[in-house]
Design an enzyme around this catalytic site. Structure first.
Site, PDB file in Angstrom:
ATOM      1  N   GLU A 161       0.852  -1.191   0.000  1.00 60.85           N
ATOM      2  CA  GLU A 161       0.000   0.000   0.000  1.00 60.85           C
ATOM      3  C   GLU A 161       0.889   1.243   0.000  1.00 60.85           C
ATOM      4  O   GLU A 161       1.844   1.331   0.766  1.00 60.85           O
ATOM      5  CB  GLU A 161      -0.922  -0.026   1.238  1.00 60.85           C
ATOM      6  CG  GLU A 161      -1.619   1.264   1.576  1.00 60.85           C
ATOM      7  CD  GLU A 161      -2.482   1.847   0.448  1.00 60.85           C
ATOM      8  OE1 GLU A 161      -3.199   1.095  -0.222  1.00 60.85           O
ATOM      9  OE2 GLU A 161      -2.409   3.085   0.239  1.00 60.85           O
ATOM     10  N   GLN A 162       0.527   2.207  -0.863  1.00 61.71           N
ATOM     11  CA  GLN A 162       1.364   3.407  -0.984  1.00 61.71           C
ATOM     12  C   GLN A 162       1.326   4.286   0.266  1.00 61.71           C
ATOM     13  O   GLN A 162       2.327   4.900   0.639  1.00 61.71           O
ATOM     14  CB  GLN A 162       0.937   4.230  -2.199  1.00 61.71           C
ATOM     15  CG  GLN A 162      -0.491   4.745  -2.127  1.00 61.71           C
ATOM     16  CD  GLN A 162      -0.901   5.568  -3.343  1.00 61.71           C
ATOM     17  OE1 GLN A 162      -0.122   5.746  -4.263  1.00 61.71           O
ATOM     18  NE2 GLN A 162      -2.115   6.069  -3.337  1.00 61.71           N
TER      19      GLN A 162
ATOM     20  N   ARG B 205     -16.550   3.704   6.262  1.00 60.18           N
ATOM     21  CA  ARG B 205     -15.444   3.134   5.488  1.00 60.18           C
ATOM     22  C   ARG B 205     -14.199   2.815   6.321  1.00 60.18           C
ATOM     23  O   ARG B 205     -13.625   1.732   6.174  1.00 60.18           O
ATOM     24  CB  ARG B 205     -15.080   4.080   4.340  1.00 60.18           C
ATOM     25  CG  ARG B 205     -16.066   4.039   3.224  1.00 60.18           C
ATOM     26  CD  ARG B 205     -15.827   5.173   2.241  1.00 60.18           C
ATOM     27  NE  ARG B 205     -16.757   5.066   1.152  1.00 60.18           N
ATOM     28  CZ  ARG B 205     -16.446   4.610  -0.058  1.00 60.18           C
ATOM     29  NH1 ARG B 205     -15.218   4.275  -0.352  1.00 60.18           N
ATOM     30  NH2 ARG B 205     -17.375   4.529  -0.979  1.00 60.18           N
TER      31      ARG B 205
ATOM     32  N   TYR C  43     -28.238   7.167   5.124  1.00 64.25           N
ATOM     33  CA  TYR C  43     -28.515   5.856   5.739  1.00 64.25           C
ATOM     34  C   TYR C  43     -27.615   5.665   6.960  1.00 64.25           C
ATOM     35  O   TYR C  43     -26.568   6.306   7.074  1.00 64.25           O
ATOM     36  CB  TYR C  43     -28.359   4.706   4.728  1.00 64.25           C
ATOM     37  CG  TYR C  43     -27.023   4.575   4.047  1.00 64.25           C
ATOM     38  CD1 TYR C  43     -25.954   3.915   4.645  1.00 64.25           C
ATOM     39  CD2 TYR C  43     -26.810   5.107   2.775  1.00 64.25           C
ATOM     40  CE1 TYR C  43     -24.728   3.774   4.009  1.00 64.25           C
ATOM     41  CE2 TYR C  43     -25.580   4.974   2.132  1.00 64.25           C
ATOM     42  CZ  TYR C  43     -24.543   4.317   2.756  1.00 64.25           C
ATOM     43  OH  TYR C  43     -23.326   4.182   2.119  1.00 64.25           O
TER      44      TYR C  43
ATOM     45  N   ASP D 218     -11.765  -1.243  -8.517  1.00 60.40           N
ATOM     46  CA  ASP D 218     -11.840  -0.057  -9.372  1.00 60.40           C
ATOM     47  C   ASP D 218     -10.759  -0.043 -10.447  1.00 60.40           C
ATOM     48  O   ASP D 218     -10.951   0.563 -11.506  1.00 60.40           O
ATOM     49  CB  ASP D 218     -11.715   1.217  -8.519  1.00 60.40           C
ATOM     50  CG  ASP D 218     -13.066   1.669  -7.975  1.00 60.40           C
ATOM     51  OD1 ASP D 218     -14.012   0.847  -7.984  1.00 60.40           O
ATOM     52  OD2 ASP D 218     -13.184   2.838  -7.544  1.00 60.40           O
TER      53      ASP D 218
HETATM   54  C1  LIG Z   1     -19.923   8.699  -3.384  1.00 53.86           C
HETATM   55  C2  LIG Z   1     -19.547   7.281  -3.508  1.00 53.86           C
HETATM   56  C3  LIG Z   1     -20.326   6.324  -2.885  1.00 53.86           C
HETATM   57  C4  LIG Z   1     -20.025   4.969  -3.049  1.00 53.86           C
HETATM   58  N1  LIG Z   1     -20.809   4.066  -2.437  1.00 53.86           N
HETATM   59  C5  LIG Z   1     -20.577   2.758  -2.616  1.00 53.86           C
HETATM   60  C6  LIG Z   1     -21.426   1.785  -1.999  1.00 53.86           C
HETATM   61  O1  LIG Z   1     -22.367   2.101  -1.273  1.00 53.86           O
HETATM   62  N2  LIG Z   1     -21.143   0.479  -2.214  1.00 53.86           N
HETATM   63  C7  LIG Z   1     -20.095   0.088  -2.995  1.00 53.86           C
HETATM   64  O2  LIG Z   1     -19.927  -1.126  -3.169  1.00 53.86           O
HETATM   65  N3  LIG Z   1     -19.272   0.985  -3.573  1.00 53.86           N
HETATM   66  C8  LIG Z   1     -19.479   2.309  -3.411  1.00 53.86           C
HETATM   67  N4  LIG Z   1     -18.655   3.206  -3.989  1.00 53.86           N
HETATM   68  C9  LIG Z   1     -17.498   2.760  -4.809  1.00 53.86           C
HETATM   69  C10 LIG Z   1     -16.297   2.366  -3.946  1.00 53.86           C
HETATM   70  O3  LIG Z   1     -15.901   3.424  -3.122  1.00 53.86           O
HETATM   71  C11 LIG Z   1     -15.120   1.923  -4.805  1.00 53.86           C
HETATM   72  O4  LIG Z   1     -15.568   1.028  -5.793  1.00 53.86           O
HETATM   73  C12 LIG Z   1     -14.054   1.219  -3.939  1.00 53.86           C
HETATM   74  O5  LIG Z   1     -13.488   2.105  -3.030  1.00 53.86           O
HETATM   75  C13 LIG Z   1     -12.980   0.569  -4.782  1.00 53.86           C
HETATM   76  O6  LIG Z   1     -12.122  -0.177  -3.965  1.00 53.86           O
HETATM   77  P1  LIG Z   1     -10.694  -0.619  -4.484  1.00 53.86           P
HETATM   78  O7  LIG Z   1     -10.037  -1.315  -3.336  1.00 53.86           O
HETATM   79  O8  LIG Z   1     -10.805  -1.303  -5.784  1.00 53.86           O
HETATM   80  O9  LIG Z   1      -9.937   0.752  -4.815  1.00 53.86           O
HETATM   81  P2  LIG Z   1      -9.533   1.926  -3.846  1.00 53.86           P
HETATM   82  O10 LIG Z   1     -10.498   2.070  -2.729  1.00 53.86           O
HETATM   83  O11 LIG Z   1      -9.299   3.116  -4.708  1.00 53.86           O
HETATM   84  O12 LIG Z   1      -8.149   1.446  -3.209  1.00 53.86           O
HETATM   85  C14 LIG Z   1      -6.959   1.461  -3.956  1.00 53.86           C
HETATM   86  C15 LIG Z   1      -5.790   1.402  -2.963  1.00 53.86           C
HETATM   87  O13 LIG Z   1      -4.584   1.295  -3.712  1.00 53.86           O
HETATM   88  C16 LIG Z   1      -3.638   2.211  -3.215  1.00 53.86           C
HETATM   89  N5  LIG Z   1      -2.738   2.544  -4.344  1.00 53.86           N
HETATM   90  C17 LIG Z   1      -3.031   3.281  -5.441  1.00 53.86           C
HETATM   91  N6  LIG Z   1      -1.977   3.341  -6.268  1.00 53.86           N
HETATM   92  C18 LIG Z   1      -0.990   2.613  -5.680  1.00 53.86           C
HETATM   93  C19 LIG Z   1       0.364   2.304  -6.042  1.00 53.86           C
HETATM   94  N7  LIG Z   1       0.905   2.747  -7.196  1.00 53.86           N
HETATM   95  N8  LIG Z   1       1.105   1.530  -5.209  1.00 53.86           N
HETATM   96  C20 LIG Z   1       0.562   1.055  -4.036  1.00 53.86           C
HETATM   97  N9  LIG Z   1      -0.704   1.341  -3.633  1.00 53.86           N
HETATM   98  C21 LIG Z   1      -1.465   2.109  -4.452  1.00 53.86           C
HETATM   99  C22 LIG Z   1      -4.470   3.394  -2.725  1.00 53.86           C
HETATM  100  O14 LIG Z   1      -3.767   4.184  -1.783  1.00 53.86           O
HETATM  101  C23 LIG Z   1      -5.661   2.665  -2.130  1.00 53.86           C
HETATM  102  O15 LIG Z   1      -5.448   2.314  -0.784  1.00 53.86           O
HETATM  103  C24 LIG Z   1     -18.912   4.568  -3.840  1.00 53.86           C
HETATM  104  C25 LIG Z   1     -18.102   5.536  -4.442  1.00 53.86           C
HETATM  105  C26 LIG Z   1     -18.421   6.891  -4.282  1.00 53.86           C
HETATM  106  C27 LIG Z   1     -17.566   7.920  -4.962  1.00 53.86           C
END
Ligand SMILES: Cc1cc2nc3c(=O)[nH]c(=O)nc-3n(C[C@H](O)[C@H](O)[C@H](O)COP(=O)(O)OP(=O)(O)OC[C@H]3O[C@@H](n4cnc5c(N)ncnc54)[C@H](O)[C@@H]3O)c2cc1C
Length: 406
Positions: free
Chosen positions: A36-37, A107, A212, A292
């Protein structure tokens, strides 16, 4: 079979990366290291809904009880309201078997629960991936702090700006939705004692407001979507004045109960809503994507994290079935082929849900929009909430094997 000598690097310690680490350890039995960065694990101070389809996975991983204890299960189904507060329809909140019901999570609490389930030694903070390269004996990852290491496979869970993705496909063009959201939490003690402990969404002209309960109902999450060109001129998120948010929902057409909630907000920040078109591919050799990084979607169906959790289970099922390290690329290819179909539907569905909430002026007859919402509720239950990522992956695996040996 791959086993505890098989070394897998997960890039990104967000909700997706941490769930993947748990699933790969518990289901596939491989050795996982999360990079993790950031120098500490964390998340923005807002909520997320853990939906039944993700709970099914968390249950299988033995984490659901902890999630339930840290989160908030609402008192009943949610509601969609018009601006004045009149009921449009009830919302899907449980699966058809009534086994799993939406859980509202703060979160940072979800990150904490997931991180507790991963061996602390396996999480390397302060490691920002700079590059990766496939070599004869594995995939070499190099971090900005100078550390470099070789792994049997790499999983990019590094979010919307994924560095890992660049080694697989050209960066997808981020698509701005035209909307920002104001986000934050409200202390439940600042609301009337009889404030409903359910999800409520008010839908007005080109905007909506959702709230909610979280954290055993001591907090309420809010998300307010409004049109804006702000992210086109600068950063994609930032701090915001509460007065600016209140002004977006001012006027007599808005429910006085919503005004009451707005009055209780002390702090907020804004966030631009972006997604991208479904990718053509997520995997190349022993490198794949999850969450994502693979399928950024708009939040209008609350499925971004939930899909990352489904990804984690499917990935673990396919990886477990790899006979040797040399079979990992094929395991990743199969994972991709199953998950791309599911998430592409939800990426487009999330855009459509946003149009339904916010753009009713585009519908000739608003009553038709309301009917669509009611019909969509049943679809959401059966198509989204009832999905069993483990079963789907296991069935697909059986078919892949049959085809292979036919
Ligand atoms: C307003 C809003 C409401 C939402 N509500 C919901 C909901 O109710 N339910 C739901 O399922 N989803 C919801 N989402 C979507 C959800 O927030 C994202 O889909 C989710 O956070 C994605 O998780 P992830 O682990 O894939 O990516 P991220 O949460 O983006 O995590 C990526 C991680 O990788 C790290 N990283 C990035 N680049 C590097 C690198 N080069 N080297 C090392 N580490 C790195 C980052 O620091 C981070 O910790 C919502 C989004 C928004 C904007």
């Amino acid at each position: 079979m791959v086993d505890s000598r098989t070394r897998i690097a997960v890039i990104g310690g967000g909700m997706g990366g941490l769930t993947a680490a748990i699933a790969l350890d518990r289901i596939a039995g491989v050795q996982v290291t999360v990079f993790e960065q950031a120098t500490a694990l964390g998340e923005v101070g807002a909520g997320v809904t853990v939906a039944p389809n993700a709970q099914r996975v968390l249950d299988a991983l033995g984490v659901l009880d902890q999630v339930r204890r840290a989160g908030a299960t609402p008192d009943g189904h949610g509601v969609y309201l018009d601006a004045s507060g009149a009921l449009v329809t009830d919302a899907a909140w449980e699966d058809s078997a009534k086994q799993y019901r939406n859980i509202g999570m703060y979160r940072p609490d979800l990150i904490e629960v997931l991180a507790r389930e991963v061996d602390g030694e396996s999480i390397r903070l302060g490691h920002r991936l700079a590059s990766l390269r496939t070599e004869e004996s594995g995939v070499r990852v190099t971090f900005e702090n100078g550390v470099t290491d070789l792994f049997d496979a790499v999983i990019g869970a590094d979010g919307i700006h994924s560095v890992v993705r660049r080694s697989i496909v050209p960066d997808p063009e981020p698509v701005y939705s035209g909307y920002i959201v104001y986000r934050g939490v409200v202390d439940a003690s600042h609301l009337p004692a009889d404030w409903p402990r359910i999800s409520q969404v008010w839908m007005g002209e080109q905007r909506h407001f959702m709230c909610y309960p979280l954290q055993q109902r001591t907090l309420f999450n809010f998300v307010a979507g409004v049109p804006s060109d702000r992210p086109l001129h600068g950063p994609w998120s930032g701090p915001a004045d509460v007065s600016e948010l209140r002004a977006e929902f001012a006027g007599e057409m808005w429910d006085t109960r919503l005004q009451r909630f707005l009055g209780a907000i002390e702090k907020t920040f804004w966030w631009g809503l972006f997604d991208h078109e479904p990718l053509r591919n997520w995997s190349h050799g022993a490198v794949t994507l999850l969450g994502d990084a693979a399928h950024t979607m708009l939040p209008h169906q609350g499925q971004g994290v939930n899909q990352a959790i489904e990804d984690s289970m499917a990935l673990a099922v396919f990886l477990k079935a790899a006979d040797t390290v040399a079979d990992i690329p094929e395991a990743f290819r199969r994972y991709t082929s199953v998950r791309m179909q599911r998430t592409a539907i939800l990426q487009h569905g999330s855009r459509r849900a946003g149009w339904m909430f916010d753009a009713q002026h585009e519908f000739a007859d608003r009553r038709k929009r309301d009917t669509d919402l009611r019909v969509g509720r049943d679809f959401r239950r059966s198509a989204v909430f009832d999905y069993d990522a483990r079963k789907v992956a296991e069935r697909a695996l059986a078919r892949f094997r049959k085809e292979q040996y036919a």
